[in-house]
Design an enzyme around this catalytic site. Structure first.
Site, PDB file in Angstrom:
ATOM      1  N   GLU A  97      -8.439  33.086  14.720  1.00 46.15           N
ATOM      2  CA  GLU A  97      -6.745  32.429  14.702  1.00 46.15           C
ATOM      3  C   GLU A  97      -6.880  31.086  14.150  1.00 46.15           C
ATOM      4  OE1 GLU A  97      -5.725  34.714  19.231  1.00 46.15           O
ATOM      5  OE2 GLU A  97      -5.589  32.685  18.779  1.00 46.15           O
ATOM      6  N   CYS A 110      -4.626  23.699  13.724  1.00 43.53           N
ATOM      7  CA  CYS A 110      -5.807  23.883  14.911  1.00 43.53           C
ATOM      8  C   CYS A 110      -6.677  25.042  14.277  1.00 43.53           C
ATOM      9  CB  CYS A 110      -5.265  24.261  16.118  1.00 43.53           C
ATOM     10  SG  CYS A 110      -6.433  24.290  17.380  1.00 43.53           S
ATOM     11  N   CYS A 117     -16.077  33.222  22.117  1.00 39.89           N
ATOM     12  CA  CYS A 117     -16.811  32.157  22.552  1.00 39.89           C
ATOM     13  C   CYS A 117     -17.743  32.634  23.750  1.00 39.89           C
ATOM     14  CB  CYS A 117     -15.736  30.950  23.042  1.00 39.89           C
ATOM     15  SG  CYS A 117     -16.516  29.485  23.738  1.00 39.89           S
ATOM     16  N   CYS A 121     -14.797  29.831  29.906  1.00 40.74           N
ATOM     17  CA  CYS A 121     -13.829  28.947  30.614  1.00 40.74           C
ATOM     18  C   CYS A 121     -12.750  29.797  31.250  1.00 40.74           C
ATOM     19  CB  CYS A 121     -13.407  28.017  29.731  1.00 40.74           C
ATOM     20  SG  CYS A 121     -14.462  26.809  29.013  1.00 40.74           S
ATOM     21  N   CYS A 124      -9.151  30.735  29.910  1.00 45.19           N
ATOM     22  CA  CYS A 124      -8.959  30.786  28.253  1.00 45.19           C
ATOM     23  C   CYS A 124      -9.274  32.171  27.722  1.00 45.19           C
ATOM     24  CB  CYS A 124     -10.253  29.893  27.793  1.00 45.19           C
ATOM     25  SG  CYS A 124     -10.465  29.916  25.921  1.00 45.19           S
ATOM     26  N   SER A 196     -12.957  18.787  18.891  1.00 42.89           N
ATOM     27  CA  SER A 196     -12.899  18.928  20.291  1.00 42.89           C
ATOM     28  C   SER A 196     -14.138  19.523  20.994  1.00 42.89           C
ATOM     29  CB  SER A 196     -11.673  19.645  20.827  1.00 42.89           C
ATOM     30  OG  SER A 196     -11.579  20.069  21.964  1.00 42.89           O
ATOM     31  N   ASN A 295      -0.558  27.514  29.427  1.00 43.28           N
ATOM     32  CA  ASN A 295       0.527  28.078  28.664  1.00 43.28           C
ATOM     33  C   ASN A 295       0.683  29.542  29.174  1.00 43.28           C
ATOM     34  OD1 ASN A 295       2.347  28.532  26.786  1.00 43.28           O
ATOM     35  ND2 ASN A 295       0.953  28.646  24.853  1.00 43.28           N
ATOM     36  N   CYS A 337      -5.622  29.197  22.583  1.00 44.32           N
ATOM     37  CA  CYS A 337      -6.528  29.917  21.415  1.00 44.32           C
ATOM     38  C   CYS A 337      -6.970  31.298  22.178  1.00 44.32           C
ATOM     39  CB  CYS A 337      -7.868  28.906  21.153  1.00 44.32           C
ATOM     40  SG  CYS A 337      -8.995  28.790  22.673  1.00 44.32           S
TER      41      CYS A 337
HETATM   42 FE1  SF4 Z   1     -14.600  28.571  24.699  1.00 41.86          FE
HETATM   43 FE2  SF4 Z   1     -12.249  28.717  25.559  1.00 41.86          FE
HETATM   44 FE3  SF4 Z   1     -13.831  27.242  26.792  1.00 41.86          FE
HETATM   45 FE4  SF4 Z   1     -13.027  26.459  24.431  1.00 41.86          FE
HETATM   46  S1  SF4 Z   1     -11.838  26.586  26.199  1.00 41.86           S
HETATM   47  S2  SF4 Z   1     -15.161  26.441  25.206  1.00 41.86           S
HETATM   48  S3  SF4 Z   1     -12.649  28.374  23.224  1.00 41.86           S
HETATM   49  S4  SF4 Z   1     -13.749  29.440  26.500  1.00 41.86           S
END
Ligand code: SF4
Length: 355
Positions: A97, A110, A117, A121, A124, A196, A295, A337
């Site tokens: 994306e 962005c 990933c 997290c 996310c 970031s 969000n 994201c």
């Molecule tokens: Fe990965 Fe999402 Fe953590 Fe960013 S916020 S490092 S994209 S898991």
């Protein structure tokens, strides 16, 4: 030579394009023309590069192409200056994306840096997908070029804050940063292309050694060590102290102020106590705090109340911190994201189960 064997011109530096043309008995100058068509003018069809001779275009077309990713979905929010989210398909079918975010004084894009990933997290959507693979520099830039080609306004800012942890794919991301800020190419200001991270101190130190170190955003989520480790299970392996030292060195060495992104979620970190912990952690770090509202889309995390967000911001300001609290946009387009990619995967799974 079939289509799939053609070399992607997005993988070639300006010097490589010059050499490529020279190897065909042409002047290096034509390589620079080719470069300008792709990066400055955003033309991807070799046939449309009209200051190259017909004969040269035909011979290039046999061996080369500009492989931009396919746009598979575009979702735009409602109202003026609403964000637009793009879902792209890369040449192997992987999906990533990117988001186009216009506002009165800037237009920000962005970008993603990885397909999925590995950091997991908890809040996310991309983290739930796991890591499929890193993106190449050409793929990252292909997503940017496609958004620019679809934008009526001039893009002024880029943030690497989409799918993936940019510092876990450092080389392609820094090469993309070089491309974006190339004064003879895309030409964005070096101060307006930001990387970031959730905090990888060894990579932060590597980044500081660059001739032109990028502006850096550190996503803290919570200044409480335990809570942060729960929220960021992989990144949390580096302590807040280790991150602080790396960021302080970065700020001193690069003379760049660090942006600390504070993603606020309901009942998690939207208290005065958390604001004070953040202030204590910041100590002397030259930093501004960018407060973002969660969000609501993943797990049990919920969007915080405006009242709480403003209380936290006011406390940080009272403690002498610089706080940026922007109007929240993008709720209606699944702007955090990974949400669109996750939705596509869910849709695909349910279609598979119907068959
Ligand atoms: Fe990965 Fe999402 Fe953590 Fe960013 S916020 S490092 S994209 S898991």
């Amino acid at each position: 030579m079939n289509e799939n064997q053609k070399q992607d011109l997005l993988t070639c530096s300006r010097t490589e394009l010059e050499e490529l043309l020279q190897a065909r008995g042409k002047r290096a100058f034509h390589g620079r023309q080719l470069d300008a068509w792709i990066w400055r003018k955003g033309v991807f069809e070799i046939d449309e590069m009209t200051d190259l001779s017909k004969e040269l275009r035909a011979s290039l077309r046999d061996e080369f192409e500009v492989k931009v990713p396919k746009i598979v979905e575009v979702v735009t929010g409602e109202g003026e200056n609403s964000a637009t989210k793009y879902l792209f398909e890369l040449s192997d079918g992987a999906r990533v994306e990117a988001v186009y975010i216009p506002s009165e004084d800037r237009v920000t894009v962005c970008l993603s840096s990885q397909v999925g990933c590995a950091f997991g997290c908890k809040f996310c959507a991309t983290g739930l997908l796991g890591l499929a693979r890193n993106m190449t520099t050409a793929e990252i830039m292909g997503t940017f070029l496609m958004i620019r080609a679809n934008s009526e306004k001039r893009i002024s800012n880029v943030v690497f804050m989409g799918m993936g942890e940019p510092l876990a794919n450092l080389k392609p991301v820094t090469e993309a940063w070089d491309r974006l800020t190339d004064p003879d190419g895309i030409g964005l200001s070096r101060r307006k292309v930001t990387i970031s991270t959730v905090g990888l101190p060894p990579k932060i130190r590597l980044l500081a050694e660059r001739e032109y170190p990028p502006k850096l955003v550190f996503s803290i989520c919570s200044a409480d060590e335990e809570r942060r480790r729960e929220l960021l299970p992989v990144a949390g392996r580096f302590t807040l102290d280790e991150n602080y030292e790396a960021l302080m060195d970065y700020a001193n060495r690069t003379r760049n102020r660090i942006t600390v992104a504070y993603l606020v979620a309901d009942g998690l970190n939207d208290t005065i106590e958390e604001a004070r912990k953040l202030d204590r952690w910041l100590r002397d770090l030259p930093a501004k705090i960018n407060m973002l509202r969660y969000n609501e889309a993943v797990g049990d995390f919920r969007r915080p109340s405006e009242e709480k967000v403003e209380e936290v911001a006011a406390e940080l300001v009272r403690l002498g911190r610089t706080v940026v609290l922007r109007t929240s946009r993008g709720r209606d387009i699944a702007a955090a994201c990974g949400q669109l990619a996750a939705r596509q995967i869910t849709k695909q799974k349910s279609e598979d189960s119907i068959e």
